[in-house]
Design an enzyme around this catalytic site. Structure first.
Site, PDB file in Angstrom:
ATOM      1  N   LYS C  46      -8.016  -1.029   0.257  1.00 31.83           N
ATOM      2  CA  LYS C  46      -7.250  -2.233   0.622  1.00 31.83           C
ATOM      3  C   LYS C  46      -6.220  -2.566  -0.455  1.00 31.83           C
ATOM      4  O   LYS C  46      -6.527  -2.494  -1.653  1.00 31.83           O
ATOM      5  CB  LYS C  46      -8.280  -3.355   0.741  1.00 31.83           C
ATOM      6  CG  LYS C  46      -7.750  -4.750   0.799  1.00 31.83           C
ATOM      7  CD  LYS C  46      -7.704  -5.221   2.234  1.00 31.83           C
ATOM      8  CE  LYS C  46      -6.722  -6.377   2.422  1.00 31.83           C
ATOM      9  NZ  LYS C  46      -5.610  -6.033   3.299  1.00 31.83           N
ATOM     10  N   GLY C  47      -5.015  -2.952  -0.040  1.00 33.96           N
ATOM     11  CA  GLY C  47      -3.925  -3.270  -0.964  1.00 33.96           C
ATOM     12  C   GLY C  47      -4.357  -4.183  -2.121  1.00 33.96           C
ATOM     13  O   GLY C  47      -4.912  -5.257  -1.890  1.00 33.96           O
ATOM     14  N   GLY C  73      -2.239 -10.706   5.309  1.00 28.31           N
ATOM     15  CA  GLY C  73      -1.424 -11.204   4.205  1.00 28.31           C
ATOM     16  C   GLY C  73      -1.896 -10.660   2.871  1.00 28.31           C
ATOM     17  O   GLY C  73      -1.784 -11.312   1.839  1.00 28.31           O
ATOM     18  N   ASN C 128       2.501   0.421  -1.689  1.00 26.56           N
ATOM     19  CA  ASN C 128       2.837  -0.220  -0.418  1.00 26.56           C
ATOM     20  C   ASN C 128       4.180  -0.930  -0.554  1.00 26.56           C
ATOM     21  O   ASN C 128       4.261  -1.964  -1.207  1.00 26.56           O
ATOM     22  CB  ASN C 128       1.733  -1.210  -0.036  1.00 26.56           C
ATOM     23  CG  ASN C 128       2.057  -1.945   1.249  1.00 26.56           C
ATOM     24  OD1 ASN C 128       3.080  -1.704   1.887  1.00 26.56           O
ATOM     25  ND2 ASN C 128       1.180  -2.853   1.645  1.00 26.56           N
ATOM     26  N   CYS C 131       4.723  -4.438   3.018  1.00 28.56           N
ATOM     27  CA  CYS C 131       4.300  -5.834   2.946  1.00 28.56           C
ATOM     28  C   CYS C 131       4.995  -6.711   3.977  1.00 28.56           C
ATOM     29  O   CYS C 131       5.713  -7.648   3.625  1.00 28.56           O
ATOM     30  CB  CYS C 131       4.584  -6.414   1.566  1.00 28.56           C
ATOM     31  SG  CYS C 131       4.063  -5.341   0.254  1.00 28.56           S
ATOM     32  N   LYS C 166       4.058   4.623   0.486  1.00 28.06           N
ATOM     33  CA  LYS C 166       3.785   4.379   1.916  1.00 28.06           C
ATOM     34  C   LYS C 166       4.977   3.709   2.578  1.00 28.06           C
ATOM     35  O   LYS C 166       5.389   2.625   2.177  1.00 28.06           O
ATOM     36  CB  LYS C 166       2.543   3.500   2.051  1.00 28.06           C
ATOM     37  CG  LYS C 166       2.152   3.238   3.502  1.00 28.06           C
ATOM     38  CD  LYS C 166       0.760   2.655   3.587  1.00 28.06           C
ATOM     39  CE  LYS C 166       0.326   2.422   5.006  1.00 28.06           C
ATOM     40  NZ  LYS C 166      -1.015   1.823   5.044  1.00 28.06           N
ATOM     41  N   GLY C 218      -2.725   0.518  15.698  1.00 23.50           N
ATOM     42  CA  GLY C 218      -3.576   1.021  16.774  1.00 23.50           C
ATOM     43  C   GLY C 218      -2.886   2.067  17.639  1.00 23.50           C
ATOM     44  O   GLY C 218      -1.715   2.396  17.431  1.00 23.50           O
TER      45      GLY C 218
END
Ligand SMILES: Cc1cc2nc3c(=O)[nH]c(=O)nc-3n(C[C@H](O)[C@H](O)[C@H](O)COP(=O)(O)OP(=O)(O)OC[C@H]3O[C@@H](n4cnc5c(N)ncnc54)[C@H](O)[C@@H]3O)c2cc1C
Ligand SMILES: Cc1cc2nc3c(=O)[nH]c(=O)nc-3n(C[C@H](O)[C@H](O)[C@H](O)COP(=O)(O)OP(=O)(O)OC[C@H]3O[C@@H](n4cnc5c(N)ncnc54)[C@H](O)[C@@H]3O)c2cc1C
Ligand SMILES: Cc1cc2nc3c(=O)[nH]c(=O)nc-3n(C[C@H](O)[C@H](O)[C@H](O)COP(=O)(O)O)c2cc1C
Ligand SMILES: Cc1cc2nc3c(=O)[nH]c(=O)nc-3n(C[C@H](O)[C@H](O)[C@H](O)COP(=O)(O)O)c2cc1C
Ligand code: FES
Ligand code: FES
Lengths: 311, 246, 311, 246
Positions: C46-47, C73, C128, C131, C166, C218
């Site tokens: 997770k970020g 967020g 990342n 965002c 990413k 998804g």
């Protein structure tokens, strides 16, 4: 009392805000066996070019999760045949006829726009700047601001009917593109066109389409389309037509609430030929239930305060 | 005239591990001809999204039967549907087999029988049927076809039943020189073989392509023909074999 | 003989090409009750930011057709807590630990990258740059080429582990962005992150989330992700990690065939906690069936000749 | 320990026009406590995509029951599922109601009964139950609750059965001063009213939020509490009422 569903797109008055999306409703004829075309706000015709166009090699469609890919490649019968063979039939109906058009280069855009502008029975023009399946030097018209500016300016100069410019979602800031379109005098913008996308057959290790990529449409892309429509509606004053994954009346209302004056229904026609008519009825029912007399009162009524209450 | 309606499943019966016969009831009678097809779509959910085309296997008033093989997701879900469930229905779509004037030849491969059964039935004692399958247990409605047809010849790959080999061989042996129109439906391989045999004779084949609208609007289902791209849904699904580029 | 599933991402050797996508697998712990983490190619955490981050107000998720919106967020426990409370547990497993990180501005990016680079037990870093839920002056880092160039250059300077960048799909030409990332010395790119998207509750006329927009993930977006991955794989020589809507082994193979060295599985973990393991098994089975001994033989094996044969 | 498995539907019974009781059988026994929940997902299709959380209504070995109301798409599809169909199952998830030492109070509104029934049953003759519904025909398992509970009080909006009014009024009248722990589940309105009444007393409530993973990984299900954001799936679904910011 029945609520008023009338909306205006430039000088175009629609009896209701529901159109059919270009390329998904053929030349109208095909669906007249199922629904009364008089009920529609308008019909946006399959993308038209000066000369007939053969399109891409088959296979051209493939189903994806809650969506579909197509690589039709803008096959169409060309301007002359359209005016001779299709338009007279369409003119029998009391609905607005919007012709989606494109060219292989800017000159062709201008030429067909000019012709359509002078063609009786064509109520409005929708300029397709995306053409994801087409390779020309003007291919980037939809994504490069300065190309777009030039293209819209020159097309606008020859069109004295309602000119709608249809945007591609394949940009970082779609609102910025919409503003350019507005600045150059278009009467309206419509969005979104399909997303370039791809499915690979793992057995043959090649594309499932006759081309490598196709355009993704359908409910899968709806949340992106709603966001894009909302951003554009905030940025421009000209009317916006929301498109993308609309299947039922509540989907259509999402676009209206974020500010679209009208919507166009695409892929849903394939899964339910009555989709457009059911959406019109559903919107009317919703307005009655909510005690709203005029559709324009719901357009742009989005509450932008963060919704921090659950249930 | 095509209709779009909700139909009710009367029966959905497994005939083998992957072939089913589904019977649906419409709210009204329809009029359809052999070779036409319908699009069935499971309702209420958006995955799968599109309907799936199936040939009209048999028809009586408001009751329509389809014979289908499980190929992928859509047909798998269809096979799991039960009596009384609703399914949306568009049809009858497409061109039909031009009616034969006298006797006629039928070449069916595997599930291709679905497209020609109604033709055989509609013109009793006139069809000379060639029906090829891989295994004996993939022959469906043999007794019925025998009853309606003038003659029936069957082939299986290993010769478990009837001729040993592919159906086009048997057809070539028995019917090569009969001057009768041919009606064919089956896998592409069979159609290609058939093309070599029949040359320029009148031969009508029902072909398949992925479809979205089924009514000629989306231009998604085109195939290559000597007369350019044609839509399977409205220009076909029945074409003259000599027109097709295979 | 079992086929080899080993792939290399920079200096990082993965036992198989299946990772978990950032933000969808928590800190690993949460899924260790279901699957043996030793089986995974790697876990992308997770970020992470320097300081703990509270994230966005609820509601934070909503289901869409074949997809979901999230507006988490980037809530996270911050660098210190991660190293103290989570990393020791993760290090018990024989799998690669990739830490996804971000900052509120470039300085923060550099600072946390520097720290992570020096942190034992962190095998690689994933930067990342998207965002979508965050508002800062560096918000456009993912979409403006020159900002991206500067950001990657400066982060690269402080990272001497494998650095993955990413990408966001919210650009016109994702291959161009990937090339910038390659030019500035990143070891790999991963893509795609979520699409900014929106769903409106037509009754309340407000967003269904606590924020106005969220990120769409998804199966709905998979065809777009495959196309984007294919374009990037053609443009760069560094390894590519494909992400977006992977649910089963055949989905994963699509990304590998278009050229991705590895894949990361996101939303699918929610609907099937065994998804990653089943994908690894499925890939292995497929290779055996196809008689392929080494996964690298299938990577990039896409047949780009238009597939003009139907069945 | 949470499990992910395919379960088989043993029964899926309509108790009213929109409330159903579904019984599923797992391949193994599970151990779950009152207040815990599971996530059920219809398999094979990607729409709907995510599973849906439901409180464990009752449990015996490998057989688990859920009482649910049709709210939207997912629960509608669930209600149409039949015996022997498979459904994927994750659970038991979340915290449970801390066990009461002696007697205890229960306040349930509508379908909220699903969360507390197993608690009432597990500690027989100790629960003083307040169960509010809108209409009489929305009272489910009255006889069973009566059997397991020490006392039961019911309210309906129009007074068709039991007290006329909302359940929090009845609770206030009867139980305000009883120094017993309270266990509550029901609509937000009820919880808000309850908060006004109980102040700082021990009151446990099960709350709802949309979920994706159910195991604390996605941070999607957070709610505001006086101790910051908490995940409903792993920090709850049972919280102390005083902790919640409503
Ligand atoms: C006019 C027409 C009539 C047909 N009649 C019958 C019939 O009577 N009985 C029967 O069993 N099948 C018939 N088919 C084929 C049937 O439509 C497909 O098998 C079905 O659509 C597959 O759906 P699926 O979701 O199970 O497969 P998918 O998961 O969508 O795909 C599985 C495989 O099926 C093939 N396929 C998918 N769609 C089509 C299609 N439209 N046409 C051909 N192949 C396809 C592809 O090769 C694909 O790899 C007909 C097709 C057409 C066009
Ligand atoms: C821990 C927990 C336990 C639950 N136990 C039960 C139970 O025992 N019986 C029961 O009937 N319901 C229970 N629920 C609520 C149930 O999960 C939702 O009603 C269900 O997910 C709705 O799915 P849907 O697809 O039908 O609705 P959707 O079509 O997704 O949405 C319809 C409406 O339902 C509401 N909703 C959707 N998801 C949730 C959710 N996760 N929580 C609350 N509201 C939601 C929204 O307001 C939405 O407008 C529980 C929820 C949680 C979080
Ligand atoms: C088969 C097909 C053909 C299309 N042809 C055109 C076209 O000719 N011109 C155009 O501007 N858009 C075309 N589109 C895009 C649609 O008009 C619409 O913008 C897009 O499909 C998104 O809407 P939907 O999700 O409701 O289908 C086509 C879409 C499909 C599916
Ligand atoms: C709940 C959630 C949280 C996410 N958090 C992050 C994150 O912290 N950092 C990041 O780079 N991507 C994050 N993502 C994006 C995923 O890593 C992935 O790129 C995206 O979801 C597409 O993959 P999928 O369709 O398989 O989910 C998140 C996605 C989801 C659904
Ligand atoms: S399926 Fe649309 S034209 Fe044939
Ligand atoms: S549902 Fe994912 S953290 Fe609770």
């Amino acid at each position: 009392m029945k609520p008023s569903l009338k909306v205006k797109i430039g000088s175009l008055e629609l009896k209701n805000p529901v159109l059919t999306a270009s390329g998904t409703f053929g030349y109208g004829l095909e669906y007249s066996q199922f629904i009364d075309l008089n009920l529609l706000g308008g019909i946006i015709i399959k993308g038209l070019s000066l000369k007939p166009k053969k399109g891409n090699p088959p296979p051209r469609i493939y189903e994806t999760p809650c969506g579909m890919l197509n690589s039709i490649g803008l096959q169409n019968i060309g301007y002359e045949a359209f005016v001779k063979e299709k338009l007279p039939f369409l003119r029998k109906f009391n609905t607005k006829i919007v012709v989606n058009f494109f060219g292989e280069n800017l000159d062709e855009y201008i030429e067909i726009a000019n012709k359509l502008s002078k063609t009786d029975g064509v109520d409005a023009l929708e300029m397709n700047i995306s053409c994801p399946n087409k390779e020309t030097k003007w291919r980037k018209m939809g994504t490069e601001p300065e190309l777009l500016r030039k293209a819209v300016k020159e097309v606008r100069a020859v069109v004295n009917k309602t000119l709608i410019v249809k945007l591609t979602p394949q940009v970082t800031d779609i609102a910025y593109m919409a503003k350019i379109v507005e600045d150059e005098g278009a009467d309206a913008v419509s969005l979104i066109n399909t997303f370039p996308a791809m499915v690979v057959d793992i057995k043959t290790r090649s594309s499932v389409l006759g081309t490598l990529t196709g355009g993704l449409s359908g409910p899968a892309i709806r949340p992106i389309a709603v966001r894009a429509t909302w951003e554009v509606c905030k940025a421009v004053k000209i009317p916006v037509i929301g498109i993308g994954g609309i299947v039922d009346y509540s989907d259509a209302l999402q676009f209206l609430i974020v500010g679209a004056k009208a919507v166009a229904v695409g892929t849903a026609n394939f899964i339910n030929p009555y989709a457009t008519v059911e959406i019109i009825e559903g919107i009317e029912r919703f307005l009655i239930e909510e005690g709203i007399n005029n559709i324009n009162d719901i357009i742009g009524s989005i509450n932008e305060k963060a919704n921090n209450a659950y249930n | 005239m095509n209709k779009f309606t909700l139909s009710t499943i009367v029966e959905n019966k497994a005939l083998s591990s992957d072939v089913y016969l589904i019977t649906v009831k419409l709210p009204f009678r329809i009029d359809a001809k052999p070779g036409q097809f319908c699009i069935l779509r499971v309702n209420g959910r958006l995955d799968p999204l599109l309907g799936r085309p199936f040939s009209i296997f048999d028809l009586e008033g408001e009751t329509v039967k389809f014979l289908y093989r499980i190929k992928g997701k859509g047909t798998k879900i269809l096979s799991e549907m039960k009596e009384n469930e609703k399914i949306s229905f568009i049809g009858p779509l497409g061109k039909w087999y031009p009616y034969p004037e006298g006797n006629f030849l039928v070449v069916a491969g595997g599930i291709g029988i679905a497209s020609v059964y109604y033709l055989i039935k509609k013109f009793p004692e006139r069809a000379i049927v060639f029906y090829g399958v891989r295994l004996k247990n993939e022959i469906f409605f043999f007794e019925e076809i025998k009853k309606f047809a003038k003659e029936i010849y069957v082939s299986t790959e290993e010769g478990e039943f009837g001729y040993k080999g592919v159906i086009t061989e048997l057809f070539q042996n028995k019917a090569k020189n009969l001057d009768l129109p041919i009606y064919a439906c089956g896998p592409m391989l069979m159609i290609k073989e058939l093309k070599k045999i029949v040359n320029d004779r009148k031969c009508y084949v029902a072909v398949e392509e992925r479809m979205a609208c089924g009514v000629g609007a989306c231009l998604g289902c085109v195939i290559n023909t000597v007369n350019g791209l044609k839509r399977v849904c409205t220009d076909g699904a029945v074409f003259e074999l000599r027109e097709l580029i295979l």
